[in-house]
Design an enzyme around this catalytic site. Structure first.
Site, short mmCIF file in Angstrom:
data_model
loop_
_atom_site.label_atom_id
_atom_site.label_comp_id
_atom_site.label_asym_id
_atom_site.label_seq_id
_atom_site.Cartn_x
_atom_site.Cartn_y
_atom_site.Cartn_z
N GLU A 150 -15.34 35.27 103.79
CA GLU A 150 -14.65 34.18 103.05
C GLU A 150 -14.97 32.85 103.55
OE1 GLU A 150 -10.55 36.94 102.46
OE2 GLU A 150 -10.48 34.89 103.68
N GLU A 204 32.06 36.73 108.40
CA GLU A 204 30.97 37.55 107.86
C GLU A 204 31.13 39.00 107.70
OE1 GLU A 204 26.44 38.80 108.77
OE2 GLU A 204 27.22 36.85 109.77
N ARG A 238 -5.63 35.48 108.59
CA ARG A 238 -5.60 36.63 109.40
C ARG A 238 -4.39 37.17 109.21
NH1 ARG A 238 -9.84 39.20 110.59
NH2 ARG A 238 -10.98 37.27 111.64
#
EC number: 3.2.2.6
Length: 724
Positions: A642, A149, A569
């Protein structure tokens, strides 16, 4: 502890030795081949006699290579001779450290690392790595992938594309462990940059599938590689690959990456990927439908490119910034008609300008044509974020920042026309335009004959240059004062270039309702649309519009009612909420999730309306999700609001539990205690598909509130939440 300190001191000393001046480095030439029979380093060979190099940087690169190449050659030699797994691991670690230190060198790191990466390939190290990637020992494969890589510069990507793609693709099928997945995703990230053909081969053979699978994981480094891999795939793969990405739902899987609250780099890379996909007109609508595109502009507006540049410099794999080819791809985004593409492109180029100014390599921006594109954004963009980023990039590059062009061109006075002429480099014609009293209206209707005869622009090439600038001005101009039917945006939806014809059409009294009655000859002679293909496309679309009524503002589209509202949350549940959104969308559900883009005054109304409109209410119970609801007797907390709305509207409530600890019912306000009577489903990151199937069963008409029977726990995924 002592060994750790000694090793850190060793690395620090070697870093300063590599980056420090070379004793006796007072000559500014790279030695050529030794004609007396000796051998010179491979990187110095190839010329006749000595070759001159530029002062300063060339000498530093040469000195660093002369110091590090012998160590590299020794490490490669030991690696080739190693037979035991432990010895192979030690050899790979030594080579990796040398390459990593080279990348981190200030200013010259790219050149020095390039030299080491080339040396590894020329000495057979790259082929050896490809063999080690097939070793039976997992640790050897992990270390070899980690090193590969790091060394995938352009020439090494060529070699891997020729002989090693099969090896990489076989590795990509090993979805575990995460240590291997990180490096394989990083390798794919680099290989997607190689060529359009390589992208197509990787996508067809499963490389894209592996990256999309890893998008559901939680490891930050792995997710960054995934986001950049998808961005490179979109940037370099061409339209065929982009279509395939959309078909495989890449835009949806980018949502949890762009929605992450913990990692700004990850979010930016994901936004880059989705913005690139949206520039393809063939798939633009599907990308918009994913919801990910809406995250781009708000994110860019909230971040500082200087801080982003520092993050890149501090990371070993991005410390040198992007190369010219990558920067060229970003410049193309500036020329897109999509605001999101312009915005993210300007942000990345601004960050890269900061890096290149530190390195003294700002000339690359002129070489790739970025300066003109940035100046055009400053002049014409109506988006404050994009314009500000373009200005900042130009200042970092030491370029003059142009004034913003007023968009209402048709209302320009003669003075505005004079300013525009100076800004586009036609100052020598200002007097002629002033003598003829050319204002905005005349400028927009100017013909080639008038430009030549009345304004004295004799050269046909000069006139072509002028009309190129004028076409750009017409394309970016605002016609709000004269375009009552919004013809400009309709033309732009056909092709962004078609906006240039707006003023000619509205000056003839045309609007969208009359356009289908016009002949092609009238478009040519009265409206000044010279290109026959453009006339045909406009007329064809206008006649098709007869069967598609103009959008009205009075009604609410039927598709505006979501199947699912997700409540969560932010500080602990955003990642799971975004994953749930993707999974449910892939199963055909329409999902509403707050993306923090609502206007402040309409925030509460919009959320409450969305809860009321949705058929189902999915409640993400992450760690501490209900803590702020406790003692919130005035119902000021958003999650509290909600939940209360969902209860009062008798929504099908499906709690999803992830690291949540139950509160005592009495600790919650009375108006929301009933939520504890609903059966919940325990989320499993390891078995996501199975968990989603259970959630879908709850959403498809099976009520989750059942105080007597409880929920099915055979999956080890459902948990009863009944009150004691």
């Amino acid at each position: 502890m002592v060994l750790t300190l000694l090793f850190s001191a060793y690395k620090l000393c070697r870093f300063f030795i590599m980056s420090g001046p070379r004793p006796g480095a007072d000559r500014l030439t790279v030695p050529g081949p030794d004609r007396s029979g000796g051998t010179s380093p491979w990187w110095a060979a190839g010329g006749r006699g000595s070759r001159e190099v530029s002062p300063g940087v060339g000498t530093e690169v040469q000195g660093a290579l002369e110091r590090s190449l012998p160590e590299l050659q020794q490490a490669l030699s030991e690696l080739k001779q190693a037979s035991a797994a432990q010895a192979v691991g030690a050899g790979l670690a030594e080579v990796f450290q040398l390459v990593e230190e080279a990348w981190l060198l200030p200013a010259v790191g790219r050149e020095v690392a390039q030299g080491l990466c080339d040396a590894i390939r020329l000495d057979g190290g790259l082929d050896l790595l490809l063999r080690l990637l097939q070793a039976p020992e997992l640790e050897t494969r992990v270390q070899a992938a980690r090193l590969l890589e790091q060394i995938l510069v352009a020439e090494n990507r060529d070699r891997v594309a020729r002989i090693g793609l099969g090896v990489i693709l076989n590795l990509s099928k090993e979805r575990e462990p995460v240590e291997l997945a990180r490096s394989v995703a990083g390798i794919l990230e680099h290989m997607f940059k190689h060529s359009e053909e390589t992208c197509q081969r990787l996508v067809a053979a499963g490389g894209l599938d592996a990256v999309l699978y890893w998008c559901r994981r939680t490891d930050p480094a792995l997710l960054r590689h995934c986001a950049l891999a998808l961005a490179n795939c979109a940037l370099h793969g061409g339209q065929t690959v982009q279509r395939c990405m959309v078909e495989k739902r890449a835009a949806e899987w980018l949502f949890p990456l762009a929605f992450s609250k913990e990692d700004e780099l990850l979010r930016l890379h994901a936004c880059l990927a989705v913005a690139v996909l949206a520039t393809n007109k063939e798939v633009e609508r599907e990308v918009e439908h994913s919801g990910t595109l809406a995250l781009v502009e708000p994110l860019v507006a909230s971040l500082d490119p200087g801080r982003f540049a520092r993050c890149l410099v501090d990371a070993s794999d991005t410390s040198q910034g992007r190369g010219p080819d990558d920067l060229q791809s970003l410049v193309l985004l500036l020329d897109s008609s999509r605001l999101e593409a312009q915005c993210i492109g300007a942000f990345y180029l601004c960050a890269e300008a900061a890096i290149k100014s530190l390195q003294g390599k700002t000339k690359v921006f002129s070489d790739i044509g970025a300066i003109q594109s940035l100046k055009r954004l400053v002049s014409y963009s109506t988006n404050g974020t994009t314009s500000t980023l373009a200005k900042r990039a130009l200042r970092l590059l030491g370029e003059e920042v142009p004034r913003r062009i007023l968009p209402c061109v048709a209302s320009w006075k003669e003075a505005e026309v004079q300013t525009w002429l100076q800004q586009i480099g036609f100052s020598q014609y200002c007097e002629n335009f002033r003598d003829q009293q050319v204002d905005g209206d005349l400028l927009l209707r100017l013909t080639d004959e008038e430009l030549q005869t009345d304004l004295g622009m004799k050269s046909s090439i000069t006139r072509k240059r002028f009309f190129r600038e004028l076409t750009e001005l017409k394309t970016f101009a605002s016609y709000a004062t004269c375009d009552r039917s919004n013809l400009a945006d309709w033309l732009g939806s056909l092709d962004p270039r078609f906006r240039q014809y707006t003023y000619g059409l509205v000056s003839c009294g045309l609007d969208r309702s009359l356009l289908h009655r016009v002949s092609e000859q009238q478009l040519l002679e009265d409206c000044g649309i010279r290109l026959g293909v453009h006339r045909t496309r406009i007329l064809s679309a206008a006649r098709e519009m007869l069967h598609s009524p103009l959008p009205c503002t009075g009604g609410k589209p039927s598709g505006d009612t979501p199947d699912v509202f997700i409540s969560y949350r932010r500080n602990s549940g955003s990642q799971l909420a975004s994953l749930l959104k993707v999974h449910l969308q892939l199963h055909g559900f329409s999902v509403f999730i707050d993306v923090e883009k609502l206007e402040a005054g309409k925030f509460e109304d919009k959320l409450i309306q969305s809860v009321m409109a949705a058929r189902n209410f999915v409640l993400v119970l992450s760690a501490g999700a209900l803590d702020k609801c406790m003692q919130d007797h005035e119902c000021k907390d958003w999650v509290h609001k909600e939940i209360v709305t969902a209860l009062s509207c008798s929504k099908n409530i499906v709690p999803i539990i992830d690291g949540f600890e139950w509160p005592e019912p009495q600790a919650l306000p009375e108006d929301m205690q009933a939520v504890l009577t609903f059966n919940g489903i325990k989320w499993s990151h390891e078995y996501q598909e199975a968990t989603i199937e259970k959630i879908i069963r709850f959403l498809q008409g099976r009520p989750s509130q059942d105080s007597s029977a409880g929920s099915d726990t055979s999956l080890e995924g459902a948990t009863s939440m009944g009150l004691p």
